[in-house]
Design an enzyme around this catalytic site. Sequence first.
Site, PDB file in Angstrom:
ATOM      1  CG  ASP A  72      39.773  46.355  40.948  1.00 55.97           C
ATOM      2  OD1 ASP A  72      38.887  45.586  41.051  1.00 55.97           O
ATOM      3  OD2 ASP A  72      39.332  47.781  40.549  1.00 55.97           O
ATOM      4  CD  GLU A 138      33.566  47.069  42.166  1.00 52.88           C
ATOM      5  OE1 GLU A 138      32.748  47.367  42.446  1.00 52.88           O
ATOM      6  OE2 GLU A 138      34.547  47.797  42.515  1.00 52.88           O
TER       7      GLU A 138
END
Length: 477
Positions: A72, A138
């Site tokens: 991400d 994350e």
Amino acid sequence: MNSEKVLSFFKEITRIPRESGHEEHIIAYLKEFASSRGLYYKIDGVGNVLITKDAAKGYEEVPVIVLQSHSDMVCEKNEGVEHDFRKDPIRYVIKDGWMIAPDTTLGADCGIGVAAQLALLDSDMPCGKIECLFTTAEETGLDGAMALEPGFFTGKVLLNLDSEDEGEIFVGCAGGLDTTAEFHYKDEPVQENFMIETVFVKDAMGGHSGDDINKGRANAVQLLGRFLYGILDLDWQLLAIDGGNKRNAIAREAKAVIAAEPDTLEIINERLEDYYDDLLEEYGDIEKEIRAGFSEATTERTSAIDEMTAWNLVTALCASPHGVLAMSQDIENFVETSTNLASVKMTEPGVIRIGSSQRSCVTAARRAAAAKMEACFVLAGAVVKHEGEYPGWAPSAVSPIRDACVASYKKLFGVEPKVKAIHAGLECGLFTEKFPGLDMISFGPTLRGVHAPGERLELASLDKFVALLSDLICNYR
């Protein structure tokens, strides 16, 4: 494997939407990548992907190496920029040796690590078995790493590719904790003779709330709160307030819609002009573009926040801690504990929500920082909760992969790399809990301005990063 191939994969990744919590497109891309090359892969329930490449002939006895990045990215853009991170590709330029996204985040954090893993999987380099782990979410709380099941990968050596300073090898990091405060307000009518305008602080540098917290950068939410506190002696109403965005980004912009009599607005605007001069003096050469001013009102709200809640909110924003709270006594120039006043949002009727995050490599200090934030807002009448705590990563006295990386760097470039800990949070702390005995390091190319528009990747550092990674993978025993 070479840097051109890594950059080519990264350019592909910039066209794939991968906002935290919405990684379905990058997961599908990774799945297709593995399938088309006959590589084994698996995906767990939260979208973590593991792609495995077997050892080359003659390398079957080499220890398995895990390479890890998160799939991400932080999605931030400048005010007024038309960009939908759910579907639009990242617009970038290559200029003066840098790859830059002028108006948005670039996503090199950690897309360049993902690209390096893909280039390695796609190469014919002679090496042992590798396991490439791509974790999800994350940036919003290390969610993928938290949900990772023990045994998801088998290797005992892990290379985290989520660092941002070439020439530095990281062997430890801070843990983190999120704190949210909520004010519950009642609507009040705007007084009939009041006029409405927006006051703002904008175009601050922003940046990563871990890596950049010690650089003296302005926090727009805090500065807006400070200005509003300075006009509490005047008669005005607060209709709306909005500032900051992600918990792991220093707030670049904040604005408040206020109402007052025309004469009072004149006084407020005069004070705001003086305040802007104060900001320029206070931040000197750090903030080149910061602005503070007023404009026409930008809100659909026709009511004001009740007076007591507005007073409490403004007072708490002004008083709230932000920045470095303690430096390490053991590691020179290392931030031990910090807090980031990240955002103030009115996302639902009757609620104003303040987001913040606390970091420290010392668990007690991290929780004390969160308690300090809680106390500030509880005293102002807010409801406070803590969530998303993750552990730090303590440096290990014995680390064969660290020693091998240092030796490889010196062999390639003729100088010793810096071995250090980082104040930003890495997933390595969670891996130590789930995979005891794991030998880990983190390194990467040079990135600047991460978590903020204008994020950039230094291409010369990418060359060195790829050379180091290739040498380490091929020669580690």
